[in-house]
Motif scaffolding. Structure first.
Motif, PDB file in Angstrom:
ATOM      1  N   LEU A 102       0.817  -1.216   0.000  1.00 57.31           N
ATOM      2  CA  LEU A 102       0.000   0.000   0.000  1.00 57.31           C
ATOM      3  C   LEU A 102       0.849   1.262   0.000  1.00 57.31           C
ATOM      4  O   LEU A 102       0.603   2.175  -0.782  1.00 57.31           O
ATOM      5  N   ILE A 103       1.867   1.293   0.878  1.00 56.99           N
ATOM      6  CA  ILE A 103       2.665   2.525   0.961  1.00 56.99           C
ATOM      7  C   ILE A 103       3.382   2.787  -0.357  1.00 56.99           C
ATOM      8  O   ILE A 103       3.334   3.882  -0.915  1.00 56.99           O
ATOM      9  N   VAL A 104       4.030   1.746  -0.891  1.00 60.29           N
ATOM     10  CA  VAL A 104       4.785   1.941  -2.130  1.00 60.29           C
ATOM     11  C   VAL A 104       3.844   2.329  -3.265  1.00 60.29           C
ATOM     12  O   VAL A 104       4.085   3.296  -3.987  1.00 60.29           O
ATOM     13  N   THR A 105       2.744   1.608  -3.387  1.00 59.33           N
ATOM     14  CA  THR A 105       1.831   1.903  -4.487  1.00 59.33           C
ATOM     15  C   THR A 105       1.238   3.296  -4.349  1.00 59.33           C
ATOM     16  O   THR A 105       1.213   4.076  -5.296  1.00 59.33           O
ATOM     17  N   LEU A 106       0.779   3.597  -3.141  1.00 54.88           N
ATOM     18  CA  LEU A 106       0.153   4.898  -2.927  1.00 54.88           C
ATOM     19  C   LEU A 106       1.122   6.034  -3.243  1.00 54.88           C
ATOM     20  O   LEU A 106       0.814   6.948  -4.011  1.00 54.88           O
ATOM     21  N   THR A 107       2.325   5.941  -2.659  1.00 50.27           N
ATOM     22  CA  THR A 107       3.282   7.031  -2.855  1.00 50.27           C
ATOM     23  C   THR A 107       3.699   7.138  -4.315  1.00 50.27           C
ATOM     24  O   THR A 107       3.690   8.230  -4.887  1.00 50.27           O
ATOM     25  N   SER A 108       4.041   6.005  -4.910  1.00 49.24           N
ATOM     26  CA  SER A 108       4.529   6.099  -6.290  1.00 49.24           C
ATOM     27  C   SER A 108       3.403   6.523  -7.220  1.00 49.24           C
ATOM     28  O   SER A 108       3.626   7.249  -8.194  1.00 49.24           O
ATOM     29  N   THR A 109       2.165   6.123  -6.903  1.00 50.69           N
ATOM     30  CA  THR A 109       1.048   6.551  -7.747  1.00 50.69           C
ATOM     31  C   THR A 109       0.841   8.058  -7.635  1.00 50.69           C
ATOM     32  O   THR A 109       0.597   8.741  -8.629  1.00 50.69           O
ATOM     33  N   ILE A 110       0.958   8.564  -6.417  1.00 49.85           N
ATOM     34  CA  ILE A 110       0.780  10.013  -6.257  1.00 49.85           C
ATOM     35  C   ILE A 110       1.869  10.773  -7.009  1.00 49.85           C
ATOM     36  O   ILE A 110       1.592  11.747  -7.718  1.00 49.85           O
ATOM     37  N   ILE A 111       3.110  10.280  -6.893  1.00 44.80           N
ATOM     38  CA  ILE A 111       4.198  10.926  -7.644  1.00 44.80           C
ATOM     39  C   ILE A 111       3.899  10.875  -9.140  1.00 44.80           C
ATOM     40  O   ILE A 111       3.991  11.880  -9.851  1.00 44.80           O
ATOM     41  N   GLY A 112       3.520   9.696  -9.602  1.00 46.65           N
ATOM     42  CA  GLY A 112       3.211   9.537 -11.024  1.00 46.65           C
ATOM     43  C   GLY A 112       2.071  10.436 -11.450  1.00 46.65           C
ATOM     44  O   GLY A 112       2.110  11.055 -12.517  1.00 46.65           O
ATOM     45  N   LEU A 113       1.065  10.540 -10.585  1.00 47.79           N
ATOM     46  CA  LEU A 113      -0.087  11.385 -10.884  1.00 47.79           C
ATOM     47  C   LEU A 113       0.329  12.836 -11.050  1.00 47.79           C
ATOM     48  O   LEU A 113      -0.078  13.513 -11.992  1.00 47.79           O
ATOM     49  N   LEU A 114       1.151  13.300 -10.106  1.00 45.57           N
ATOM     50  CA  LEU A 114       1.586  14.700 -10.154  1.00 45.57           C
ATOM     51  C   LEU A 114       2.362  14.966 -11.434  1.00 45.57           C
ATOM     52  O   LEU A 114       2.047  15.880 -12.195  1.00 45.57           O
TER      53      LEU A 114
END
Lengths: 335, 292, 388
Positions: free
Chosen positions: B91-103
């Protein structure tokens, strides 16, 4: 009297979907004569396209012809096997579509696709077929056909693609050409070119055309007979002059007054109230009654039949005489 | 909307693999939450698997240690608490990397021009480095430990999201409702937040869901290589790392130590399967092309 | 003389085509190429032409959803061309268009009064500011022009609105009608608080013939015609002066189309709206417009009051276009002009008159010299060498 080459009687095509039965075509009758153009006109969801797909029996797996007959050359197309149908498709009855880009395969050249159509139904070798393809392209007015034959669909403009589609449809000299909104996606000046071409080819080949469109102008200028469809049903069927000079169904009458026109001055367009009905929830009784200014109690519960009210003029309405009165009043207003 | 939601749920329930996926996920969630009740922690750090014996040879399942013992540690405890680790990493890795990718992706997609050009070239550079290799190098550079593994996975995990969201935004940006919002004078950030993102986010959610499972495998691979969690940490990959020395079994008994592999292995496979099935189910529901 | 509500002057919009690793510009799509026209308050101007003629680009550029390549867009008494440019670009635009020019003129004419006298309209107004309040200082003039930009932009957005073609893609599928229609008034603080939003949205919806009960529904719960009405309501909610209707009825069924056209005509009377009606359909244009502009490949070829244009089309293209429209009357057998070939690409438009490759009247001159738009009859403008 002339014998029709195709006659459709009481055609009903239903789609069995997750959300219920869609009665896409629910009672359509017409005849097609050699060398003539039959126009089918109506708004979206009225079943005009499904009618043509039913004739060729190319419905998706959810659709079924549940009733009626389609007699072509003394054979009922709804009864014959899939294999015999395949022999008729493309050879005796061909079809062109609104968006040629969808109907043409993007990975084959125009020539390859026409050759395929020729070889499928005629006993000729590929070289002859290719020559025939070039001739066809020339015939439909494509400049430099020897060069164009080796091009891919995306290399042609919209108008040229539609011409290529027509060439492909004509490759086996069909007796009937079904044209489903053939010019809707095209610019007006290109539309005029294509309609002109179709008329000229019709004279030359003597084929019958079934022209499906929403455009009353295209119908008036190209059709000999017209079926007006509403909510899956044929509501009026007659020859083109009678239809435009003397419409008898309230829907046809309203539609003709609702379109902006170049030929007359209009102060206000006629309002057909309400919305085009959703095929999942067609109203009871006469399908047009919620939008009809002449509707009475009877129309809500009872369904009118498509009846011959005057010689050769079929109308599906209990109160078509009311339209006559409206027309008289209109004529009175003008004087 | 209510009818729409009802239809979605109906559609999900009709799909057996979706039901299986969600059931598995609920099962794992219950285990992760209930870990302290199922296996009460015995030291300060509940994530450290208690040592039950100093004998390093694996011991087969028994009433006391239902999954057996490896390297002197209780496998059952490791599998149960390892569920928490799996969720945490995933969850942490996916959430963080997804947010970075989203930005990165949404800035690139919405503003376009040279900003897009630069951001996308950076993305390309990151993409050109093999994922596992990069993660290994970065972890080795940062030093061992689960957090370091997570950092390296985040660093090299955002590119797919960025590309996906950028592509979607390029498409949605030309939609007439976005133009209409701009013509109303709504400012750019609100246009992104209100009109663009909600209509581009679902493919990202689906992609992220599927990634949670595969991330756990990657993290396990790093643990298996000894780069991840410290020795004795409740982590499925580390359990497998213990089992490495006993993979071949004893002479004449190839499957003697099967429990050392099977229990953590099955847990991992089911976990990945659960997320993949859920991802598939979400795709079925949200993909408008599949909507009837 | 009447003051136009919107004046477009020598508008050019080219789109770059980029290729290669460094995304170099390899060619330009000349979508709109030197177009000028006025729209007066209360009238409906019809902009008609086939695909690729630049009619949609004009609407989008007017609204600054695209920035113009060059040209001026004047709304009311203000030059709005620089409104949405970054400050440095806005400054250089203002310097180029006004201060440098005024200073140059001052050198030529000697006195500020004679400069002001030589100018008209907006130029004169700005010259008065430049030589008056700004006392001939460029930086003062710029700071006047660049002050209150937020206010200016908001006013511009309120005054000019658009209704799009596609009733499906023009409404955000994830928002309720209340949010869609209420977004404008909220952004511009015309309403405050939920109660006022609801009131406003209900009022506008009833204006376009949709029951106020439906404000909590989503777009997919409506039919195509109703969605188009919601699109009109969204524009109307800001009480704009001008509505650009970009093929606003093209995607609708015939019976629904007449409803929406009638609605738009009624709203025009009620709210004193001005329309720029963009369409490919001459019949619709004839019905709704007071004045018609015909475009071909990024240029205006003919422009006239409706009656003059339809009674006596002068440009060969207009005539061909008119003759190509099928008439829903089988008793009329009209002479049809069939044009050869396709519309050429706006990347490499033909030399001289852009229509000469398809024109049935073209002479040698047409391929060499570009015809200018000129007034051949009162208020009737044509760009053709052969029209006397």
């Amino acid at each position: 009297m002339k014998e029709p080459i195709l006659s459709v009687r009481n055609l009903r095509t239903y789609f069995y979907t997750e959300d219920g039965i869609v009665k896409a075509v629910d009672g359509v009758d017409f005849d097609v004569f050699q060398g003539e153009t039959l126009g089918i006109v109506g708004e979206s969801g009225c079943g005009k396209s499904v009618t043509s797909l039913s004739i060729l029996r190319i419905l998706d797996e959810k659709g079924r012809i549940v009733e009626g007959s389609i007699v072509f050359d003394n054979v009922d197309l709804t009864k014959i096997s899939e294999e015999s149908m395949r022999k008729i498709r493309g050879k005796d009855i061909a079809m062109i579509f609104q968006e040629p880009m969808v109907a043409l395969n993007p990975v084959f050249t125009i020539g390859e696709q026409i050759v395929e159509a020729i070889v499928l139904h005629q006993k000729v070798d590929e070289t002859t077929a290719k020559k025939m393809a070039v001739d066809l392209l020339r015939k439909v007015g494509i400049p430099e056909p020897e060069k164009r034959v080796d091009e891919y669909p995306h290399e042609l403009s919209g108008g040229m693609r539609q011409r290529a589609m027509i060439a492909m449809a004509l490759s086996c000299k069909p007796k009937i050409l079904i044209a489903d909104e053939p010019t809707t996606a095209l610019d007006v000046t290109i539309q005029a070119q294509i309609m002109e071409l179709m008329k000229q080819l019709q004279r030359e080949y003597g084929m019958a055309i079934i022209l499906i469109t929403h455009d009353m102008g295209v119908i008036a200028e190209n059709a000999d007979r017209v079926v007006v469809m509403y909510a899956g049903k044929a509501v009026e069927y007659t020859d083109v002059k009678t239809l435009f000079n003397d419409p008898k169904h309230p829907y046809t009458w309203g539609l003709l007054h609702a379109i902006p026109r170049l030929d007359i001055e209009q102060t206000r367009l006629y309002n057909i109230p309400g919305i085009v009905p959703n095929p999942l929830k067609f109203p009871t009784g006469c399908k047009f009654h919620p939008r009809c200014e002449f509707a009475e109690e009877k129309c809500k519960s009872e369904e009118p039949e498509l009846k011959e009210v005057v010689n050769g003029h079929l109308v599906r309405c209990f109160f078509w005489e009311k339209v006559e009165q409206a027309k008289k009043k209109e004529a009175g207003d003008k004087q | 909307m209510r009818t729409e939601t009802k239809r979605m749920i109906k559609r999900l329930l009709r799909n057996p693999s979706a039901v299986l996926g969600f059931s598995l996920l609920i099962f794992f969630t219950v285990i992760a939450i209930g870990a302290p009740l199922i296996c009460p922690p015995q030291s300060y750090d509940p994530y450290m698997i208690p040592i039950v014996t100093w004998d390093k040879t694996p011991q087969p399942p028994s009433t006391e240690h239902p999954f057996g013992v490896i390297d002197g540690r209780d496998i059952f405890y490791g599998v149960i608490w390892g569920t928490r680790t799996a969720f945490k990493v995933g969850l942490i890795v996916t959430l963080t990397s997804t947010i970075i990718g989203l930005l990165i992706g949404s800035v690139a997609g919405y503003f376009g021009g040279w900003l897009d050009e630069i951001l996308m070239r950076i993305t390309d550079v990151f993409l050109s480095i093999p994922y596992i290799l990069a993660a290994i190098v970065v972890t080795a550079f940062l030093g061992m430990g689960l957090n370091k593994v997570m950092i390296s996975l985040i660093m090299f995990g955002w590119m797919a999201t960025a590309r996906l969201i950028r592509g979607n935004i390029l498409q949605v940006r030309e939609e007439q409702y976005v133009l209409a919002a701009r013509a109303l004078g709504v400012n750019d950030y609100l246009v992104i937040l209100k009109h663009v993102l909600p209509n581009t986010i679902f493919p990202v959610v689906i992609q992220a869901t599927m990634r949670i499972g595969s991330l756990v495998i990657t993290a396990a691979a790093l643990s298996f290589l000894g780069l991840g969690a410290p020795v004795g940490y409740a982590d499925w990959g580390s359990l497998l790392n213990f089992a490495r020395n006993w993979l071949l079994g004893a002479s004449g008994e190839a499957f003697k130590y099967w429990y050392a592999i099977v229990y953590p292995g099955v847990a991992m496979v089911l976990f990945v399967l659960a997320w993949n099935l859920v991802g598939d189910a979400l795709r079925d529901v949200f993909d408008p092309r599949l909507r009837g | 003389m009447k003051q136009p509500l919107v004046r477009i002057e020598r508008l050019i919009k080219y789109f770059p085509i980029r290729a290669g690793v460094f995304k170099r510009v390899v060619a330009w799509v000349k979508a709109v190429d030197d177009v000028s026209f006025d729209v007066f308050e209360g009238e409906t101007v019809g902009l008609v032409g086939e695909s690729g003629c630049g009619k949609t680009t004009i609407g989008m550029t007017l609204l600054r959803l695209y920035e113009p390549t060059s040209g001026r867009i004047i709304v009311g008494e203000e030059d709005t061309t620089y409104y949405f440019l970054p400050t440095t670009k806005a400054r250089s635009y203002l310097k180029r268009s006004y201060t440098d020019r005024f200073q140059q003129l001052l050198k030529e004419k000697g006195s500020t009064d004679s400069v002001i006298d030589s100018l008209q309209g907006i130029d004169r107004r700005y010259a008065e500011i430049f030589f008056g309040d700004a006392k001939g200082s460029a930086s003062k003039f710029l700071s006047v022009m660049l002050s209150n930009m937020d206010e200016k932009r908001k006013k511009f957005r309120r005054d000019l609105q658009i209704v799009f073609q596609d009733p499906y893609s023009s409404l955000n599928p994830r928002l309720r009608v209340k949010t869609i229609v209420g977004e404008g008034p909220l952004t511009h603080r015309l309403v405050r608080g939920d109660k006022e939003v609801v009131e406003r949205v209900k009022a506008v919806l009833e204006d376009v013939g949709i029951s106020g009960e439906y404000i909590y529904r989503f777009p997919h719960e409506f039919s195509g015609g109703q969605r188009q009405r919601i699109g009109v309501a969204r524009a109307l909610a800001l009480s704009p002066k001008l509505i650009i209707a970009d093929e606003a009825v093209a995607a609708l069924d015939v019976s629904i189309r007449s409803q929406v056209i009638n609605l738009m005509k009624d709203l025009q009377k009620e709210h004193k709206l001005t329309y720029l009606f963009i369409s490919h359909d001459l019949s619709v244009i004839k019905y709704v417009s007071d004045r018609v502009i015909v475009m071909y490949l990024g240029k205006i070829v003919e422009s006239a009051p409706k009656k003059n244009l339809f009674d006596e089309p002068l440009h060969p293209y207009t005539r061909a276009l008119m003759s190509a429209i099928p008439i829903p009357n089988p008793n009329i057998k009209k002479e049809r002009i069939i044009l050869k070939g396709d519309v050429p690409s706006p990347i490499n438009p033909p030399s001289g008159c852009r229509f000469h490759t398809r024109c049935y009247m073209a002479v040698e001159e047409c391929s060499k010299i570009e015809p200018q738009l000129r007034e051949v009859k009162p208020d009737h403008y044509v760009a053709c060498h052969l029209v006397k």
